[in-house]
Design a protein around this motif. Structure first.
Motif, PDB file in Angstrom:
ATOM      1  N   ILE A   1      39.441  44.991  47.681  1.00  0.00           N
ATOM      2  CA  ILE A   1      38.076  44.988  46.837  1.00  0.00           C
ATOM      3  C   ILE A   1      36.932  44.662  47.587  1.00  0.00           C
ATOM      4  CG2 ILE A   1      37.194  43.787  44.949  1.00  0.00           C
ATOM      5  CD1 ILE A   1      40.066  43.226  43.988  1.00  0.00           C
ATOM      6  N   GLN A   2      35.932  45.443  47.455  1.00  0.00           N
ATOM      7  CA  GLN A   2      34.594  45.077  48.286  1.00  0.00           C
ATOM      8  C   GLN A   2      33.623  45.248  47.031  1.00  0.00           C
ATOM      9  OE1 GLN A   2      34.360  45.329  51.506  1.00  0.00           O
ATOM     10  NE2 GLN A   2      36.536  45.777  51.518  1.00  0.00           N
ATOM     11  N   GLU A   3      32.600  44.241  47.154  1.00  0.00           N
ATOM     12  CA  GLU A   3      31.584  43.898  46.299  1.00  0.00           C
ATOM     13  C   GLU A   3      30.307  44.119  46.861  1.00  0.00           C
ATOM     14  OE1 GLU A   3      29.617  40.012  43.833  1.00  0.00           O
ATOM     15  OE2 GLU A   3      31.723  40.204  44.477  1.00  0.00           O
ATOM     16  N   ARG A   4      29.367  44.725  46.179  1.00  0.00           N
ATOM     17  CA  ARG A   4      27.793  44.928  46.667  1.00  0.00           C
ATOM     18  C   ARG A   4      27.030  45.072  45.507  1.00  0.00           C
ATOM     19  NH1 ARG A   4      26.659  50.829  47.081  1.00  0.00           N
ATOM     20  NH2 ARG A   4      28.328  52.047  46.309  1.00  0.00           N
ATOM     21  N   ARG A   5      25.664  45.040  45.985  1.00  0.00           N
ATOM     22  CA  ARG A   5      24.585  45.412  45.013  1.00  0.00           C
ATOM     23  C   ARG A   5      23.900  46.570  45.133  1.00  0.00           C
ATOM     24  NH1 ARG A   5      23.698  40.598  41.385  1.00  0.00           N
ATOM     25  NH2 ARG A   5      21.785  41.394  40.712  1.00  0.00           N
ATOM     26  N   VAL A   6      23.501  47.258  44.145  1.00  0.00           N
ATOM     27  CA  VAL A   6      22.591  48.512  44.130  1.00  0.00           C
ATOM     28  C   VAL A   6      21.566  48.104  43.010  1.00  0.00           C
ATOM     29  CG1 VAL A   6      22.485  50.913  43.653  1.00  0.00           C
ATOM     30  CG2 VAL A   6      24.673  50.133  44.489  1.00  0.00           C
TER      31      VAL A   6
ATOM     32  N   THR B   1      47.666  42.170  42.195  1.00  0.00           N
ATOM     33  CA  THR B   1      46.183  42.269  42.656  1.00  0.00           C
ATOM     34  C   THR B   1      45.272  42.140  41.303  1.00  0.00           C
ATOM     35  OG1 THR B   1      46.372  44.846  42.547  1.00  0.00           O
ATOM     36  CG2 THR B   1      47.175  43.911  44.634  1.00  0.00           C
ATOM     37  N   ALA B   2      45.948  42.114  40.259  1.00  0.00           N
ATOM     38  CA  ALA B   2      44.751  41.840  39.168  1.00  0.00           C
ATOM     39  C   ALA B   2      43.851  40.611  39.108  1.00  0.00           C
ATOM     40  CB  ALA B   2      45.324  42.216  37.889  1.00  0.00           C
ATOM     41  N   PRO B   3      44.392  39.657  39.514  1.00  0.00           N
ATOM     42  CA  PRO B   3      43.872  38.308  39.776  1.00  0.00           C
ATOM     43  C   PRO B   3      42.904  38.305  40.801  1.00  0.00           C
ATOM     44  CG  PRO B   3      46.062  37.731  39.586  1.00  0.00           C
ATOM     45  CD  PRO B   3      46.129  39.125  39.582  1.00  0.00           C
TER      46      PRO B   3
ATOM     47  N   ILE C   1      35.179  40.274  39.735  1.00  0.00           N
ATOM     48  CA  ILE C   1      34.321  40.687  38.878  1.00  0.00           C
ATOM     49  C   ILE C   1      33.625  39.305  38.360  1.00  0.00           C
ATOM     50  CG2 ILE C   1      34.159  41.341  36.131  1.00  0.00           C
ATOM     51  CD1 ILE C   1      36.314  43.421  36.935  1.00  0.00           C
ATOM     52  N   GLY C   2      34.242  38.171  38.456  1.00  0.00           N
ATOM     53  CA  GLY C   2      33.665  36.974  38.019  1.00  0.00           C
ATOM     54  C   GLY C   2      32.714  36.596  39.256  1.00  0.00           C
TER      55      GLY C   2
ATOM     56  N   ALA D   1      48.127  49.638  36.869  1.00  0.00           N
ATOM     57  CA  ALA D   1      48.824  49.073  36.049  1.00  0.00           C
ATOM     58  C   ALA D   1      48.238  48.372  34.639  1.00  0.00           C
ATOM     59  CB  ALA D   1      50.002  47.954  36.625  1.00  0.00           C
ATOM     60  N   SER D   2      49.017  47.944  33.684  1.00  0.00           N
ATOM     61  CA  SER D   2      48.611  47.344  32.668  1.00  0.00           C
ATOM     62  C   SER D   2      47.830  45.892  32.812  1.00  0.00           C
ATOM     63  CB  SER D   2      49.756  47.071  31.448  1.00  0.00           C
ATOM     64  OG  SER D   2      50.638  46.411  31.896  1.00  0.00           O
ATOM     65  N   ALA D   3      48.360  45.437  33.840  1.00  0.00           N
ATOM     66  CA  ALA D   3      47.729  44.152  34.287  1.00  0.00           C
ATOM     67  C   ALA D   3      46.034  44.443  34.595  1.00  0.00           C
ATOM     68  CB  ALA D   3      48.482  43.419  35.403  1.00  0.00           C
ATOM     69  N   GLY D   4      45.693  45.289  35.290  1.00  0.00           N
ATOM     70  CA  GLY D   4      44.565  45.707  35.619  1.00  0.00           C
ATOM     71  C   GLY D   4      43.547  45.988  34.493  1.00  0.00           C
TER      72      GLY D   4
END
Length: 120
Positions: A12-17, A33-35, A41-42, A63-66
């Motif tokens: 998972i990578q996070e960035r701003r646009v 991996t869902a947690p 996202i938090g 998967a459904s967890a995601g």
């Protein structure tokens, strides 16, 4: 199947646009991996973005967890922060449509489409 860390284990990578946060996910999104997705996202929400885009372009299995994370975080963020998803193909957009999540969260085929829609 290998147990090495990397894309297969839900990178998972996070960035701003501008004022939009983009959370890009690759590999598998499942109960393991869902947690990490929920935490990302938090984290993306703490900067008070106008929207958060969850980009599943590189996801091979959702998967459904995601999907549960998407529904829960959408409920937590709305209406202050819009949550949208980039998903295209049988591994991601099809399950999101089948279980009705695409009726709750806006779905786009590409990141460019999502960003264009949010910035207009």
């Amino acid at each position: 199947m290998s147990n090495q860390p990397g894309p297969a284990n839900g990178d998972i990578q996070e960035r701003r646009v501008g004022d939009i946060s983009v959370v890009a996910v690759s590999g598998t999104v499942d109960m393991i991996t869902a947690p990490k997705l929920e935490a990302a996202i938090g984290s993306a929400a703490t900067g008070e973005p106008s929207a958060i885009v969850v980009d599943f372009t590189e996801v091979e299995f959702l998967a459904s967890a995601g999907m549960g994370v998407l529904v829960a975080t959408h409920g937590d963020l709305a209406p202050a922060v819009k949550l949208v998803v980039v998903a295209d193909g049988p591994a991601t957009s099809r399950p999101l449509k089948l279980v009705g999540i695409a009726d709750v969260v806006d779905l786009y085929a590409t990141l460019d489409d999502a960003l264009a829609a949010l910035q207009s």
